[in-house]
Design a protein around this motif. Structure first.
Motif: not given
Length: 199
Positions: A103-124
């Motif tokens: 779901e996060l990947q789908r949202y990221f792919a739909e945002q393009g260069s002007n939308g929201a930026q998705v960043v994952g932070i792995a606590l790992d």
């Protein structure tokens, strides 16, 4: 006063009926449910160590400098200044985190260069994250942090370190929304639209 008590009682009965018939999912997906959960976790969480700045809704987040999975460091929110930012905290051993990654990947792919930026932070640890992402690849940036009482999720309002945990930041780095638990398919879109209305 009596009318107020009747109204509160009816509301509580409605919540109880909802929990009995549909479980806590729909309530926890609502803004009211999220605020209640956040409040309950904050009350029972240990106090952050002295000197650890914790962001509150409506305030600019403290600067976070984190290791990028592919090398180098990234500073948040500065690296994405001028764009709304959805930060998702996860770990390779967290089942609900893994379920929401498409779901996060789908949202990221739909945002393009002007939308929201998705960043994952792995606590790992890096080796576990690398191995996991070979099996379940995503294209949004992944940063690394070590789980603990001063990690970046705590600094962004997650005092008990519950995963998954997500936040929405405005384009100028203010904490707008917090989310405990995974996103269901299609759910991020409505959450992000609500962000636009609060800016």
């Amino acid at each position: 006063m009596r009318i107020l008590l009747v109204a509160v009682g009816a509301g509580l009965l409605g919540v109880a009926a909802s929990l009995l018939t549909t479980g806590p999912g729909p309530l926890l997906r609502s803004e009211v449910g999220q605020r209640a959960l956040q409040g309950a976790l904050s009350v029972t969480a240990p106090k952050p160590p002295a000197g650890v700045a914790v962001a509150r809704p409506g305030t600019t987040i403290p600067t976070l400098t984190l290791q990028a999975l592919k090398g180098g460091v990234v500073t948040l929110p500065g690296a994405y200044a001028g764009r709304p930012l959805l930060i998702n905290f996860w770990a390779s051993w967290c089942g609900p985190c893994i379920e929401e990654m498409p779901e996060l990947q789908r949202y990221f792919a739909e945002q393009g260069s002007n939308g929201a930026q998705v960043v994952g932070i792995a606590l790992d640890d890096k080796a576990a994250v690398d191995a996991f992402l070979e099996r379940v690849p995503v294209r949004y940036p992944i940063l690394l942090d070590t789980a603990g009482p001063t990690d970046s999720s705590v600094r962004l309002g997650n005092p008990k370190g519950v995963l998954p945990y997500s936040v929405l930041l405005s384009a100028d780095g203010k904490l707008l929304k917090q989310r405990i638990g995974p996103f269901a398919p299609g759910e991020i879109d409505g959450w992000a639209r609500a962000m636009a209305q609060t800016e």
